[in-house]
Scaffold this motif. Structure first.
Motif, PDB file in Angstrom:
ATOM      1  N   ILE A 162       0.261  12.261  -8.874  1.00 15.26           N
ATOM      2  CA  ILE A 162       0.627  13.252  -8.404  1.00 15.26           C
ATOM      3  C   ILE A 162       0.355  13.935  -7.043  1.00 15.26           C
ATOM      4  CG2 ILE A 162      -1.307  14.929  -9.360  1.00 15.26           C
ATOM      5  CD1 ILE A 162       2.424  15.955  -9.103  1.00 15.26           C
ATOM      6  N   ASN A 163      -1.021  13.221  -6.629  1.00 15.87           N
ATOM      7  CA  ASN A 163      -1.503  13.594  -5.408  1.00 15.87           C
ATOM      8  C   ASN A 163      -0.487  12.989  -4.227  1.00 15.87           C
ATOM      9  OD1 ASN A 163      -2.208  11.004  -5.811  1.00 15.87           O
ATOM     10  ND2 ASN A 163      -4.046  11.062  -4.794  1.00 15.87           N
ATOM     11  N   LEU A 164       0.111  11.715  -4.406  1.00  8.18           N
ATOM     12  CA  LEU A 164       0.755  11.298  -3.667  1.00  8.18           C
ATOM     13  C   LEU A 164       2.456  11.577  -3.746  1.00  8.18           C
ATOM     14  CD1 LEU A 164      -0.972   8.079  -3.515  1.00  8.18           C
ATOM     15  CD2 LEU A 164      -0.062   9.028  -1.209  1.00  8.18           C
ATOM     16  N   SER A 189     -12.339   3.978   3.278  1.00  3.21           N
ATOM     17  CA  SER A 189     -11.467   2.974   2.468  1.00  3.21           C
ATOM     18  C   SER A 189     -11.076   2.072   3.359  1.00  3.21           C
ATOM     19  CB  SER A 189     -10.713   3.655   1.668  1.00  3.21           C
ATOM     20  OG  SER A 189     -11.120   4.806   0.892  1.00  3.21           O
ATOM     21  N   PHE A 190     -10.305   2.398   4.397  1.00  5.91           N
ATOM     22  CA  PHE A 190      -9.382   1.219   5.071  1.00  5.91           C
ATOM     23  C   PHE A 190     -10.482   0.606   6.090  1.00  5.91           C
ATOM     24  CE2 PHE A 190      -4.925   3.586   4.202  1.00  5.91           C
ATOM     25  CZ  PHE A 190      -4.955   2.648   3.011  1.00  5.91           C
ATOM     26  N   ALA A 191     -11.590   1.142   6.614  1.00  8.97           N
ATOM     27  CA  ALA A 191     -12.739   0.609   7.240  1.00  8.97           C
ATOM     28  C   ALA A 191     -13.087  -0.679   6.432  1.00  8.97           C
ATOM     29  CB  ALA A 191     -13.740   1.361   7.799  1.00  8.97           C
ATOM     30  N   LEU A 235       0.761  -1.122   0.050  1.00  9.17           N
ATOM     31  CA  LEU A 235      -0.046   0.191  -0.037  1.00  9.17           C
ATOM     32  C   LEU A 235       0.861   1.229   0.098  1.00  9.17           C
ATOM     33  CD1 LEU A 235      -2.293  -1.225   2.794  1.00  9.17           C
ATOM     34  CD2 LEU A 235      -3.086  -1.080   0.355  1.00  9.17           C
ATOM     35  N   HIS A 236       0.247   2.324  -0.381  1.00  9.02           N
ATOM     36  CA  HIS A 236       1.117   3.697  -0.247  1.00  9.02           C
ATOM     37  C   HIS A 236       1.504   3.764   1.299  1.00  9.02           C
ATOM     38  CE1 HIS A 236       0.251   4.470  -4.293  1.00  9.02           C
ATOM     39  NE2 HIS A 236      -1.141   4.418  -4.225  1.00  9.02           N
ATOM     40  N   VAL A 237       2.731   3.887   1.551  1.00  5.71           N
ATOM     41  CA  VAL A 237       3.042   4.063   3.061  1.00  5.71           C
ATOM     42  C   VAL A 237       2.989   5.393   3.678  1.00  5.71           C
ATOM     43  CG1 VAL A 237       4.903   3.424   4.738  1.00  5.71           C
ATOM     44  CG2 VAL A 237       4.527   1.987   2.807  1.00  5.71           C
ATOM     45  N   THR A 238       1.681   5.770   4.040  1.00  7.53           N
ATOM     46  CA  THR A 238       1.184   7.120   4.513  1.00  7.53           C
ATOM     47  C   THR A 238       0.601   6.870   5.881  1.00  7.53           C
ATOM     48  OG1 THR A 238      -1.018   6.820   3.992  1.00  7.53           O
ATOM     49  CG2 THR A 238       0.462   7.681   2.318  1.00  7.53           C
ATOM     50  N   SER A 239       0.608   8.020   6.517  1.00 11.42           N
ATOM     51  CA  SER A 239       0.208   8.146   7.855  1.00 11.42           C
ATOM     52  C   SER A 239      -1.409   7.331   8.060  1.00 11.42           C
ATOM     53  CB  SER A 239      -0.170   9.441   8.598  1.00 11.42           C
ATOM     54  OG  SER A 239      -0.913  10.139   7.728  1.00 11.42           O
ATOM     55  N   GLU A 240      -2.197   7.212   7.187  1.00  7.64           N
ATOM     56  CA  GLU A 240      -3.478   6.622   7.024  1.00  7.64           C
ATOM     57  C   GLU A 240      -3.211   5.048   6.833  1.00  7.64           C
ATOM     58  OE1 GLU A 240      -2.761   9.329   4.773  1.00  7.64           O
ATOM     59  OE2 GLU A 240      -3.960  10.966   5.854  1.00  7.64           O
ATOM     60  N   THR A 241      -2.467   4.902   6.083  1.00  5.53           N
ATOM     61  CA  THR A 241      -2.081   3.344   5.896  1.00  5.53           C
ATOM     62  C   THR A 241      -1.266   2.837   7.230  1.00  5.53           C
ATOM     63  OG1 THR A 241      -1.602   3.482   3.606  1.00  5.53           O
ATOM     64  CG2 THR A 241      -0.582   1.688   4.663  1.00  5.53           C
ATOM     65  N   ALA A 242      -0.775   3.485   8.118  1.00  6.11           N
ATOM     66  CA  ALA A 242      -0.399   3.306   9.145  1.00  6.11           C
ATOM     67  C   ALA A 242      -1.434   2.751  10.027  1.00  6.11           C
ATOM     68  CB  ALA A 242       0.828   4.226   9.955  1.00  6.11           C
ATOM     69  N   GLU A 295       0.081  14.701   0.035  1.00  9.97           N
ATOM     70  CA  GLU A 295       0.150  13.703   0.835  1.00  9.97           C
ATOM     71  C   GLU A 295      -0.878  12.593   0.689  1.00  9.97           C
ATOM     72  OE1 GLU A 295       0.695  15.323   5.009  1.00  9.97           O
ATOM     73  OE2 GLU A 295       0.674  17.162   3.864  1.00  9.97           O
ATOM     74  N   GLY A 296      -1.454  12.686  -0.743  1.00  3.54           N
ATOM     75  CA  GLY A 296      -2.573  11.614  -0.766  1.00  3.54           C
ATOM     76  C   GLY A 296      -3.833  12.029  -0.441  1.00  3.54           C
ATOM     77  N   HIS A 297      -4.808  11.273  -0.397  1.00  2.00           N
ATOM     78  CA  HIS A 297      -6.122  11.578  -0.040  1.00  2.00           C
ATOM     79  C   HIS A 297      -6.198  11.928   1.374  1.00  2.00           C
ATOM     80  CE1 HIS A 297      -7.416   8.353  -2.815  1.00  2.00           C
ATOM     81  NE2 HIS A 297      -6.838   9.331  -3.629  1.00  2.00           N
TER      82      HIS A 297
HETATM   83  N1  ADE Z   1      -4.096   6.365  -1.530  1.00  2.00           N
HETATM   84  C1  ADE Z   1      -4.395   7.557  -1.922  1.00  2.00           C
HETATM   85  N2  ADE Z   1      -4.207   8.329  -0.693  1.00  2.00           N
HETATM   86  C2  ADE Z   1      -3.738   7.766   0.039  1.00  2.00           C
HETATM   87  C3  ADE Z   1      -3.440   7.817   1.422  1.00  2.00           C
HETATM   88  N3  ADE Z   1      -3.380   8.858   2.109  1.00  2.00           N
HETATM   89  N4  ADE Z   1      -2.883   6.657   2.129  1.00  2.00           N
HETATM   90  C4  ADE Z   1      -2.865   5.579   1.510  1.00  2.00           C
HETATM   91  N5  ADE Z   1      -3.328   5.392   0.220  1.00  2.00           N
HETATM   92  C5  ADE Z   1      -3.665   6.505  -0.421  1.00  2.00           C
END
Ligand code: ADE
Length: 411
Positions: free
Chosen positions: A332-334, A348-350, A43-50, A338-340
């Motif tokens: 470009i958003n990531l 999405s993650f729920a 997955l995109h390794v972001t704070s949301e993914t964490a 910082e992505g979504h």
């Molecule tokens: N895909 C798009 N935005 C994201 C985010 N903030 N975290 C993980 N996956 C994403």
């Protein structure tokens, strides 16, 4: 590892906007639905993914995480996952292609029983190079449109060897994440990369799916003149009736100041388009892969390429025109933002977390195909989100329920 404390702050900040995932985490901590299950997540390794990883860990899962794009990792978050939570994480922002694939292999060395993918690279490597491990896998999930298309193609060709739930197909995923999440964060990425004023600009959007719709509405809200290109007649018609100008890319290429591809296809911006674009045009992609802008053709046409800002490469053409590619043509958003925002990743993650639980409970009944998210999970996510937002809705009265299930009453 010095970045771990900063990463933890980012994870906590995102958590404030992820109430649904946090509720699920609390239940998972009690019920342990993933106890002892090895999960490999790409997955995109972001704070949301964490925050998703911490939810799976609370459920008892043993996780390895790798990046789903070379340019989307937040290094501080990766450091916090390793340093503060002992979650194996293989991701470095800006990693080259070889390192990207080595990281996928490292996640597969974990011998997952479940996969969680964003773009289907993990599943693809597992099927192509690690066949002997496939019998260990009970199922997987897929986050994004592009991944679902790839997996359905695998299922159609009879090569998909375990069940996958297409999280992207949940209404509480694509209607919000794709439309509002990508819609907003794509403009955020373009603005952070360039500081461009959108008002008065001609913004060409290729693709009018959920992402294109969200993007077009937001660009219009900024005062841009929005032009849409499409290959699907129904979507093109929808764009017209939503009030946008629709035309072929060959025509739009002459007019546009800013081009954004969100089709999931290849070479949407191609040699012939570069040949007629205006000096100074900005070219960005927000589709999953960096295949939508034909960078090879642009490179061939260019007499020189230079980095003019951190996420902006200027391609100088023989006739003196300059075309600017943002974020190397990667999403470009990531790449530049910082992505979504966390508030949509919450839903999405729920869905991801609840689908992982569903697979753990139902794997024996599932076949080797791509499933939609069960309707109960989708409506549960919406219900929890509304609840977290403090919004109550009506319920049907007994009379209304009877009316809806009867056929006798008419005019
Ligand atoms: N895909 C798009 N935005 C994201 C985010 N903030 N975290 C993980 N996956 C994403």
């Amino acid at each position: 590892m010095k970045l771990a404390a900063e990463g933890q702050n980012l994870i906590d900040w995102a958590a404030r906007e992820m109430p649904v995932l946090l509720l699920i985490r609390q239940r998972f901590a009690k019920e342990q639905p993933l106890k002892g299950i090895k999960v490999a997540a790409c997955l995109h390794v972001t704070s949301e993914t964490a925050n998703l990883m911490l939810t799976l860990k609370a459920a008892g899962a043993d996780i390895a995480l790798c990046a789903s794009n070379p340019l989307s990792t937040t290094d501080a978050v990766a450091a916090a996952l390793v340093g503060q939570h002992s979650i194996k994480t293989y991701a470095i922002r800006g990693e080259d292609n070889d390192t990207y694939y080595q990281h996928i292999e490292s996640a597969l060395d974990h011998h997952p029983a479940m996969t969680m993918d964003d773009g289907a690279d993990l599943v693809s490597v597992l099927h192509k190079k690690r066949e002997s491990q496939i019998p260990e896998v009970i199922g997987g999930t897929e986050e994004t449109t592009t991944g679902v298309i790839r997996l359905k193609a695998m299922a159609d060709h009879g090569v998909l060897r375990y069940p996958i739930i297409a999280v992207n197909e949940a209404d509480t995923k694509h209607m919000f994440d794709n439309r509002y999440g990508t819609g907003q964060s794509t403009l955020d990425g373009i603005i952070r990369a360039t500081n461009v004023l959108l008002a008065g600009k001609k913004v060409v959007i290729a693709g009018y799916g959920w992402v294109g719709r969200g993007l077009a509405t937001r660009a219009k809200g900024h005062g841009a003149d929005v032009l849409i290109t499409e290959v699907d007649a129904v979507k093109a018609l929808e764009a017209v009736m939503d009030g946008f100008r629709v035309m072929k890319m060959a025509e739009a290429a002459r007019e546009g100041d800013i081009f954004i591809t969100v089709t999931g296809d290849v070479n949407v911006l191609d040699r012939d388009h570069f040949a007629v674009m205006k000096d100074g045009a900005l070219l960005a992609n927000s589709g999953h892969f960096n295949s939508e802008i034909n960078l090879k053709a642009l490179d061939d046409l260019a007499t020189g390429v230079r980095q003019v800002r951190p996420s902006v490469q200027e391609y100088k053409l023989a006739d003196g025109r300059r075309l600017h590619v943002l974020g190397e043509g990667r999403l470009i958003n990531l790449a530049a933002a910082e992505g979504h925002p966390a508030a949509v990743m919450d839903m999405s993650f729920a869905n991801q977390a609840l689908c992982a639980e569903y697979i753990a409970r139902n794997a024996k009944q599932l076949e080797r195909k791509v499933y939609d998210v069960p309707a109960e999970i989708d409506s549960e996510v919406a219900r929890l989100k509304l609840h977290a937002m403090g919004i109550a809705i009506d319920t049907l009265t007994e009379e209304q329920r009877r009316y809806l299930s009867s056929w006798e009453e008419g005019t």
